[in-house]
Design a protein around this motif. Sequence first.
Motif, PDB file in Angstrom:
ATOM      1  N   HIS A  55      -7.496  -1.136 -23.507  1.00  0.00           N
ATOM      2  CA  HIS A  55      -6.168  -1.391 -22.862  1.00  0.00           C
ATOM      3  C   HIS A  55      -5.915  -0.356 -21.698  1.00  0.00           C
ATOM      4  N   GLU A  56      -6.185   0.827 -21.604  1.00  0.00           N
ATOM      5  CA  GLU A  56      -6.381   1.762 -20.519  1.00  0.00           C
ATOM      6  C   GLU A  56      -7.099   1.316 -19.453  1.00  0.00           C
ATOM      7  N   PHE A  57      -8.185   0.793 -19.691  1.00  0.00           N
ATOM      8  CA  PHE A  57      -9.240   0.130 -18.665  1.00  0.00           C
ATOM      9  C   PHE A  57      -8.602  -1.306 -18.188  1.00  0.00           C
ATOM     10  N   SER A  58      -7.980  -1.946 -18.818  1.00  0.00           N
ATOM     11  CA  SER A  58      -7.232  -2.974 -18.333  1.00  0.00           C
ATOM     12  C   SER A  58      -5.942  -2.461 -17.184  1.00  0.00           C
ATOM     13  N   HIS A  59      -5.425  -1.307 -17.597  1.00  0.00           N
ATOM     14  CA  HIS A  59      -4.375  -0.875 -16.489  1.00  0.00           C
ATOM     15  C   HIS A  59      -5.061  -0.505 -15.153  1.00  0.00           C
ATOM     16  N   VAL A  60      -6.493   0.058 -15.365  1.00  0.00           N
ATOM     17  CA  VAL A  60      -7.216   0.841 -14.232  1.00  0.00           C
ATOM     18  C   VAL A  60      -7.407  -0.515 -13.334  1.00  0.00           C
ATOM     19  N   GLU A  61      -7.967  -1.453 -13.724  1.00  0.00           N
ATOM     20  CA  GLU A  61      -8.527  -2.816 -13.145  1.00  0.00           C
ATOM     21  C   GLU A  61      -7.361  -3.380 -12.335  1.00  0.00           C
ATOM     22  N   LEU A  62      -6.231  -3.474 -13.156  1.00  0.00           N
ATOM     23  CA  LEU A  62      -5.115  -4.126 -12.591  1.00  0.00           C
ATOM     24  C   LEU A  62      -4.343  -3.180 -11.443  1.00  0.00           C
ATOM     25  N   HIS A  63      -4.150  -1.984 -11.817  1.00  0.00           N
ATOM     26  CA  HIS A  63      -3.526  -1.160 -10.925  1.00  0.00           C
ATOM     27  C   HIS A  63      -4.228  -1.231  -9.395  1.00  0.00           C
ATOM     28  N   HIS A  64      -5.714  -1.369  -9.519  1.00  0.00           N
ATOM     29  CA  HIS A  64      -6.495  -1.313  -8.470  1.00  0.00           C
ATOM     30  C   HIS A  64      -6.306  -2.700  -7.500  1.00  0.00           C
ATOM     31  N   ARG A  65      -5.845  -3.657  -8.163  1.00  0.00           N
ATOM     32  CA  ARG A  65      -5.861  -4.957  -7.583  1.00  0.00           C
ATOM     33  C   ARG A  65      -4.175  -5.163  -7.035  1.00  0.00           C
ATOM     34  N   VAL A  66      -3.549  -4.550  -7.894  1.00  0.00           N
ATOM     35  CA  VAL A  66      -2.185  -4.840  -7.148  1.00  0.00           C
ATOM     36  C   VAL A  66      -1.596  -3.612  -6.249  1.00  0.00           C
ATOM     37  N   LEU A 120      -0.486   0.740  -5.633  1.00  0.00           N
ATOM     38  CA  LEU A 120       0.502   1.676  -6.201  1.00  0.00           C
ATOM     39  C   LEU A 120       1.874   1.122  -5.937  1.00  0.00           C
ATOM     40  N   TRP A 121       2.061   0.815  -4.596  1.00  0.00           N
ATOM     41  CA  TRP A 121       3.667   0.327  -4.307  1.00  0.00           C
ATOM     42  C   TRP A 121       4.074  -0.780  -5.210  1.00  0.00           C
ATOM     43  N   ALA A 122       3.559  -1.755  -5.433  1.00  0.00           N
ATOM     44  CA  ALA A 122       3.964  -3.038  -6.217  1.00  0.00           C
ATOM     45  C   ALA A 122       4.433  -2.507  -7.611  1.00  0.00           C
ATOM     46  N   ARG A 123       3.529  -1.387  -8.205  1.00  0.00           N
ATOM     47  CA  ARG A 123       3.642  -0.968  -9.552  1.00  0.00           C
ATOM     48  C   ARG A 123       4.997  -0.090  -9.546  1.00  0.00           C
ATOM     49  N   LEU A 124       5.199   0.965  -8.583  1.00  0.00           N
ATOM     50  CA  LEU A 124       6.167   1.698  -8.741  1.00  0.00           C
ATOM     51  C   LEU A 124       7.554   1.213  -8.304  1.00  0.00           C
ATOM     52  N   THR A 125       7.592   0.127  -7.518  1.00  0.00           N
ATOM     53  CA  THR A 125       8.824  -0.590  -7.184  1.00  0.00           C
ATOM     54  C   THR A 125       9.276  -1.501  -8.041  1.00  0.00           C
ATOM     55  N   GLY A 126       8.371  -2.069  -8.998  1.00  0.00           N
ATOM     56  CA  GLY A 126       8.728  -2.884  -9.915  1.00  0.00           C
ATOM     57  C   GLY A 126       8.610  -4.412  -9.327  1.00  0.00           C
ATOM     58  N   ALA A 127       7.720  -4.385  -8.145  1.00  0.00           N
ATOM     59  CA  ALA A 127       7.465  -5.635  -7.673  1.00  0.00           C
ATOM     60  C   ALA A 127       6.385  -6.447  -8.431  1.00  0.00           C
ATOM     61  N   PHE A 128       5.522  -5.608  -9.266  1.00  0.00           N
ATOM     62  CA  PHE A 128       4.801  -6.155 -10.265  1.00  0.00           C
ATOM     63  C   PHE A 128       5.290  -5.513 -11.461  1.00  0.00           C
ATOM     64  N   PRO A 129       5.763  -6.198 -12.264  1.00  0.00           N
ATOM     65  CA  PRO A 129       6.638  -5.479 -13.527  1.00  0.00           C
ATOM     66  C   PRO A 129       5.832  -4.437 -14.374  1.00  0.00           C
ATOM     67  N   ALA A 130       6.192  -3.662 -14.658  1.00  0.00           N
ATOM     68  CA  ALA A 130       5.445  -2.729 -16.043  1.00  0.00           C
ATOM     69  C   ALA A 130       5.701  -3.549 -17.210  1.00  0.00           C
ATOM     70  N   ARG A 177      -5.028 -15.271 -10.220  1.00  0.00           N
ATOM     71  CA  ARG A 177      -4.540 -15.830  -8.953  1.00  0.00           C
ATOM     72  C   ARG A 177      -3.401 -14.961  -8.617  1.00  0.00           C
ATOM     73  N   ALA A 178      -2.180 -14.761  -9.630  1.00  0.00           N
ATOM     74  CA  ALA A 178      -1.200 -14.089  -9.500  1.00  0.00           C
ATOM     75  C   ALA A 178      -1.177 -12.720  -9.154  1.00  0.00           C
ATOM     76  N   ILE A 179      -2.275 -11.941  -9.808  1.00  0.00           N
ATOM     77  CA  ILE A 179      -2.438 -10.739  -9.752  1.00  0.00           C
ATOM     78  C   ILE A 179      -3.146 -10.507  -8.266  1.00  0.00           C
ATOM     79  N   ASP A 180      -3.960 -11.210  -7.672  1.00  0.00           N
ATOM     80  CA  ASP A 180      -4.611 -11.336  -6.473  1.00  0.00           C
ATOM     81  C   ASP A 180      -3.336 -11.399  -5.225  1.00  0.00           C
ATOM     82  N   ALA A 181      -2.439 -12.249  -5.716  1.00  0.00           N
ATOM     83  CA  ALA A 181      -1.603 -12.701  -4.779  1.00  0.00           C
ATOM     84  C   ALA A 181      -0.529 -11.337  -4.569  1.00  0.00           C
ATOM     85  N   ALA A 182      -0.452 -10.870  -5.677  1.00  0.00           N
ATOM     86  CA  ALA A 182       0.492  -9.636  -5.849  1.00  0.00           C
ATOM     87  C   ALA A 182       0.039  -8.566  -5.128  1.00  0.00           C
ATOM     88  N   GLY A 183      -1.343  -8.496  -5.192  1.00  0.00           N
ATOM     89  CA  GLY A 183      -2.169  -7.364  -4.270  1.00  0.00           C
ATOM     90  C   GLY A 183      -2.158  -7.599  -3.001  1.00  0.00           C
TER      91      GLY A 183
END
Length: 251
Positions: free
Chosen positions: A130-141, A143-153, A228-234
């Motif tokens: 679970h946590e490693f999934s966060h690590v990979e996704l956070h790396h791809r999208v 910090l800004w997208a996560r903190l602003t909710g542009a990529f929803p938590a 594809r959506a994750i990469d586009a968000a990044g």
Amino acid sequence: MRKLIGYLFAGLVLFGFAATASLAYAYPIAAAVVCPSCYGMEYAGRRIVVDAAMPAQMRAELLGDAEIAASEVGAFYGAFSRQPYLVACSTEACDHRMGGRGAKAITLSTPFVTVLRLSPRGIDPTILTHEFSHVELHHRVGLWARLTGAFPAWFDEGIAVLVSADQRYIRSAPTASERCVRDSERPLPTTPFEWTSKVGKDSMLYADAVCRVLRWMDANGGRDGLLRAIDAAGDGTAFNPDQALRGRGLS
């Protein structure tokens, strides 16, 4: 002029001390990576910091669980490109010293390094995946997208449940509807701060999140569409999965 340079140098030194002290107070897990012995910790492997009293058997389990988690995440995303540091405790007292307040695991992602804090209850392949999934996704999208909710938590959390196949929140079944443990229509938290606040009161929000992710995937090309959506968000493309679900009458 010499006095001014001296004052500036002294100010920089004081600022450095203050910044270091603030880091150690706010994020002891990050400071423990730099100075494990300062917290009664030591390195048990590459990027793995444990409390000095951790039994050999528990250390072996941690190393094995980390390998399993990395393999599972790499298989889902196609790569596990950012190896995190693990700071793991064998006792609740150690976990509290490292900033733990009850959570099994916490991921601290920065632009420079990612650190995971594991409580004694978090040394488990499902939790680590679970946590490693966060690590990979956070790396791809990013910090800004996560903190602003542009990529929803909630979407981030739902993917992590999916990748880890956490049986508390998702079933093994052929269709999305059968896999859903709970399917709520309530709005889900979009920022990490809001998620942390609300999931502490209702852990089944994880089930709601993964169910909604599954329904989004059904409507948007499955795993390939998700990646594809994750990469586009990044790359800065706006991502609103709720809107996509409503547009197809799924939310």
